[in-house]
Design a protein around this motif. Structure first.
Motif, PDB file in Angstrom:
ATOM      1  N   SER A  93       0.733  -1.107   0.051  1.00 61.51           N
ATOM      2  CA  SER A  93       0.148   0.020  -0.062  1.00 61.51           C
ATOM      3  C   SER A  93       0.834   1.207   0.000  1.00 61.51           C
ATOM      4  N   LYS A  94       0.348   2.282  -0.694  1.00 66.79           N
ATOM      5  CA  LYS A  94       1.010   3.377  -0.831  1.00 66.79           C
ATOM      6  C   LYS A  94       0.419   4.635   0.422  1.00 66.79           C
ATOM      7  N   PHE A  95      -0.699   4.265   1.079  1.00 65.78           N
ATOM      8  CA  PHE A  95      -1.292   5.155   1.893  1.00 65.78           C
ATOM      9  C   PHE A  95      -1.872   6.381   1.590  1.00 65.78           C
ATOM     10  N   ASN A  96      -1.703   6.730   0.233  1.00 61.66           N
ATOM     11  CA  ASN A  96      -2.502   7.755  -0.524  1.00 61.66           C
ATOM     12  C   ASN A  96      -3.938   8.062   0.409  1.00 61.66           C
ATOM     13  N   SER A  97      -4.344   8.935   0.862  1.00 60.47           N
ATOM     14  CA  SER A  97      -5.894   9.172   1.070  1.00 60.47           C
ATOM     15  C   SER A  97      -6.244  10.460   1.124  1.00 60.47           C
ATOM     16  N   PRO A  98      -7.731  10.525   1.347  1.00 65.00           N
ATOM     17  CA  PRO A  98      -8.287  11.921   1.365  1.00 65.00           C
ATOM     18  C   PRO A  98      -8.064  12.287   2.856  1.00 65.00           C
ATOM     19  N   VAL A  99      -7.980  13.379   3.084  1.00 70.51           N
ATOM     20  CA  VAL A  99      -7.976  14.041   4.668  1.00 70.51           C
ATOM     21  C   VAL A  99      -8.930  14.930   4.925  1.00 70.51           C
ATOM     22  N   TYR A 100      -9.835  14.486   6.127  1.00 69.96           N
ATOM     23  CA  TYR A 100     -11.122  15.599   6.528  1.00 69.96           C
ATOM     24  C   TYR A 100     -10.773  15.951   7.892  1.00 69.96           C
ATOM     25  N   ASP A 101     -10.541  17.003   8.442  1.00 73.16           N
ATOM     26  CA  ASP A 101     -10.440  17.563   9.887  1.00 73.16           C
ATOM     27  C   ASP A 101     -11.795  18.545  10.221  1.00 73.16           C
ATOM     28  N   ILE A 102     -12.505  18.025  11.228  1.00 71.26           N
ATOM     29  CA  ILE A 102     -13.330  18.949  11.763  1.00 71.26           C
ATOM     30  C   ILE A 102     -12.792  19.359  12.922  1.00 71.26           C
ATOM     31  N   LYS A 103     -12.890  20.903  13.082  1.00 75.54           N
ATOM     32  CA  LYS A 103     -12.249  21.441  14.091  1.00 75.54           C
ATOM     33  C   LYS A 103     -13.105  22.228  15.172  1.00 75.54           C
ATOM     34  N   VAL A 104     -12.922  22.154  16.328  1.00 75.75           N
ATOM     35  CA  VAL A 104     -13.552  22.818  17.272  1.00 75.75           C
ATOM     36  C   VAL A 104     -12.407  23.918  17.749  1.00 75.75           C
ATOM     37  N   LEU A 105     -12.776  25.431  17.645  1.00 74.79           N
ATOM     38  CA  LEU A 105     -11.750  26.282  17.896  1.00 74.79           C
ATOM     39  C   LEU A 105     -11.945  27.060  19.188  1.00 74.79           C
ATOM     40  N   VAL A 106     -11.067  27.085  20.328  1.00 74.33           N
ATOM     41  CA  VAL A 106     -11.157  27.967  21.423  1.00 74.33           C
ATOM     42  C   VAL A 106      -9.920  28.925  21.279  1.00 74.33           C
ATOM     43  N   TYR A 107     -10.344  30.398  21.151  1.00 81.35           N
ATOM     44  CA  TYR A 107      -9.339  31.335  21.175  1.00 81.35           C
ATOM     45  C   TYR A 107      -9.004  31.802  22.488  1.00 81.35           C
ATOM     46  N   TRP A 108      -8.137  31.308  23.174  1.00 80.36           N
ATOM     47  CA  TRP A 108      -7.959  31.054  24.518  1.00 80.36           C
ATOM     48  C   TRP A 108      -7.534  32.804  24.858  1.00 80.36           C
ATOM     49  N   GLY A 109      -6.813  33.486  24.106  1.00 84.39           N
ATOM     50  CA  GLY A 109      -6.588  34.889  24.517  1.00 84.39           C
ATOM     51  C   GLY A 109      -7.850  35.826  24.789  1.00 84.39           C
ATOM     52  N   GLU A 110      -8.759  35.495  23.712  1.00 88.60           N
ATOM     53  CA  GLU A 110     -10.070  36.257  23.769  1.00 88.60           C
ATOM     54  C   GLU A 110     -10.739  35.652  24.928  1.00 88.60           C
ATOM     55  N   LEU A 111     -10.770  34.606  24.997  1.00 89.15           N
ATOM     56  CA  LEU A 111     -11.620  33.949  26.387  1.00 89.15           C
ATOM     57  C   LEU A 111     -11.198  34.525  27.705  1.00 89.15           C
ATOM     58  N   TYR A 112      -9.841  34.691  27.815  1.00 90.80           N
ATOM     59  CA  TYR A 112      -9.168  35.214  28.958  1.00 90.80           C
ATOM     60  C   TYR A 112      -9.430  36.648  29.159  1.00 90.80           C
ATOM     61  N   ARG A 113      -9.666  37.379  27.883  1.00 93.86           N
ATOM     62  CA  ARG A 113      -9.994  38.807  28.245  1.00 93.86           C
ATOM     63  C   ARG A 113     -11.404  39.044  28.439  1.00 93.86           C
ATOM     64  N   ALA A 114     -12.269  38.017  27.935  1.00101.43           N
ATOM     65  CA  ALA A 114     -13.662  38.074  28.295  1.00101.43           C
ATOM     66  C   ALA A 114     -14.020  37.612  29.725  1.00101.43           C
ATOM     67  N   VAL A 115     -13.415  36.854  30.320  1.00106.16           N
ATOM     68  CA  VAL A 115     -13.557  36.546  31.573  1.00106.16           C
ATOM     69  C   VAL A 115     -12.909  37.408  32.511  1.00106.16           C
ATOM     70  N   PHE A 116     -11.459  37.893  32.544  1.00108.97           N
ATOM     71  CA  PHE A 116     -10.991  38.512  33.334  1.00108.97           C
ATOM     72  C   PHE A 116     -10.686  40.270  33.093  1.00108.97           C
ATOM     73  N   LYS A 117     -11.405  40.498  32.054  1.00108.97           N
ATOM     74  CA  LYS A 117     -11.484  41.854  31.351  1.00108.97           C
ATOM     75  C   LYS A 117     -10.399  42.980  32.032  1.00108.97           C
ATOM     76  N   PRO A 118      -9.268  42.996  31.569  1.00105.34           N
ATOM     77  CA  PRO A 118      -8.211  43.664  32.067  1.00105.34           C
ATOM     78  C   PRO A 118      -8.858  45.602  32.246  1.00105.34           C
ATOM     79  N   LYS A 119      -7.891  45.831  33.113  1.00103.60           N
ATOM     80  CA  LYS A 119      -8.482  47.287  33.264  1.00103.60           C
ATOM     81  C   LYS A 119      -7.391  48.412  32.672  1.00103.60           C
TER      82      LYS A 119
END
Length: 109
Positions: A83-109
Protein backbone atom coordinates in the motif's frame (compact mmCIF):
# COMPACT_ATOMS: atom_id res chain seq x y z
CA UNK A 1 9.05 15.09 11.51
CA UNK A 2 6.45 17.43 9.99
CA UNK A 3 6.97 20.83 8.38
CA UNK A 4 3.74 22.84 8.34
CA UNK A 5 3.09 25.96 6.27
CA UNK A 6 -0.17 27.88 5.99
CA UNK A 7 -1.11 30.70 3.66
CA UNK A 8 -4.16 32.72 4.78
CA UNK A 9 -5.77 34.15 1.64
CA UNK A 10 -8.97 35.60 3.17
CA UNK A 11 -9.72 36.91 6.65
CA UNK A 12 -12.66 38.89 7.98
CA UNK A 13 -14.18 39.43 11.42
CA UNK A 14 -15.79 35.96 11.43
CA UNK A 15 -14.30 34.00 8.48
CA UNK A 16 -10.83 32.78 7.61
CA UNK A 17 -9.78 30.70 4.60
CA UNK A 18 -6.30 29.29 4.14
CA UNK A 19 -4.18 26.74 2.34
CA UNK A 20 -2.28 24.58 4.84
CA UNK A 21 0.54 22.42 3.47
CA UNK A 22 2.42 19.69 5.33
CA UNK A 23 5.60 17.84 4.44
CA UNK A 24 6.49 14.80 6.52
CA UNK A 25 9.43 12.46 6.91
CA UNK A 26 9.16 9.18 8.80
CA UNK A 27 9.16 5.46 8.31
CA UNK A 28 6.75 2.64 7.62
CA UNK A 29 7.07 -1.00 8.58
CA UNK A 30 5.21 -4.27 8.74
CA UNK A 31 4.74 -5.33 12.38
CA UNK A 32 3.22 -8.59 13.55
CA UNK A 33 3.23 -10.90 16.55
CA UNK A 34 4.74 -14.38 16.18
CA UNK A 35 4.75 -16.74 19.18
CA UNK A 36 4.35 -13.82 21.59
CA UNK A 37 7.21 -11.82 20.05
CA UNK A 38 6.72 -8.61 18.07
CA UNK A 39 8.43 -8.87 14.69
CA UNK A 40 9.20 -5.79 12.55
CA UNK A 41 10.03 -6.25 8.88
CA UNK A 42 10.46 -4.04 5.82
CA UNK A 43 11.22 -0.84 7.71
CA UNK A 44 11.88 1.96 5.19
CA UNK A 45 11.83 5.75 5.13
CA UNK A 46 8.87 7.64 3.68
CA UNK A 47 8.20 11.20 2.56
CA UNK A 48 4.69 12.62 2.38
CA UNK A 49 3.02 15.77 1.12
CA UNK A 50 -0.41 16.93 2.26
CA UNK A 51 -2.04 19.92 0.55
CA UNK A 52 -5.44 21.09 1.81
CA UNK A 53 -7.93 23.93 2.00
CA UNK A 54 -9.16 25.18 5.34
CA UNK A 55 -12.08 27.30 6.51
CA UNK A 56 -12.91 28.66 9.94
CA UNK A 57 -15.95 30.48 11.27
CA UNK A 58 -15.81 32.44 14.52
CA UNK A 59 -19.19 31.93 16.25
CA UNK A 60 -18.28 34.05 19.26
CA UNK A 61 -15.23 36.19 19.97
CA UNK A 62 -13.54 33.25 21.71
CA UNK A 63 -15.16 30.19 20.04
CA UNK A 64 -15.36 28.88 16.47
CA UNK A 65 -15.55 25.87 14.18
CA UNK A 66 -13.54 24.85 11.14
CA UNK A 67 -13.08 22.28 8.42
CA UNK A 68 -9.97 21.12 6.52
CA UNK A 69 -10.19 19.05 3.35
CA UNK A 70 -7.06 17.70 1.72
CA UNK A 71 -5.20 14.73 0.31
CA UNK A 72 -2.20 12.86 1.73
CA UNK A 73 0.27 11.82 -0.98
CA UNK A 74 3.17 9.47 -0.34
CA UNK A 75 5.95 10.93 -2.50
CA UNK A 76 8.42 8.27 -1.33
CA UNK A 77 6.80 5.10 -0.01
CA UNK A 78 7.92 1.70 1.21
CA UNK A 79 7.96 -0.55 -1.87
CA UNK A 80 8.12 -3.65 0.34
CA UNK A 81 4.65 -2.85 1.67
CA UNK A 82 2.00 -3.08 -1.04
CA UNK A 83 0.00 0.00 0.00
CA UNK A 84 1.05 3.60 -0.66
CA UNK A 85 -1.32 5.04 1.98
CA UNK A 86 -2.47 7.90 -0.25
CA UNK A 87 -5.80 9.07 1.11
CA UNK A 88 -8.21 11.98 1.45
CA UNK A 89 -7.99 13.85 4.76
CA UNK A 90 -10.89 15.57 6.53
CA UNK A 91 -10.49 17.49 9.80
CA UNK A 92 -13.42 18.94 11.72
CA UNK A 93 -12.26 21.55 14.23
CA UNK A 94 -13.64 23.06 17.40
CA UNK A 95 -11.64 26.23 18.04
CA UNK A 96 -11.11 28.04 21.32
CA UNK A 97 -9.34 31.40 21.08
CA UNK A 98 -7.74 31.30 24.53
CA UNK A 99 -6.54 34.92 24.52
CA UNK A 100 -10.03 36.18 23.70
CA UNK A 101 -11.58 33.89 26.33
CA UNK A 102 -9.12 35.16 28.95
CA UNK A 103 -9.94 38.79 28.08
CA UNK A 104 -13.70 38.03 28.20
CA UNK A 105 -13.45 36.44 31.66
CA UNK A 106 -10.87 38.68 33.32
CA UNK A 107 -11.44 41.98 31.42
CA UNK A 108 -8.15 43.81 32.03
CA UNK A 109 -8.47 47.36 33.36
Amino acid sequence: VIIFLEYVYYKSKRWQFSIPIQFGIGDSRYKYNFNGENIIESRKGIFLYEPAVSGQYKIMKWFGVGLDVGYRIMLVSNKNIGSKFNSPVYDIKVLVYWGELYRAVFKPK
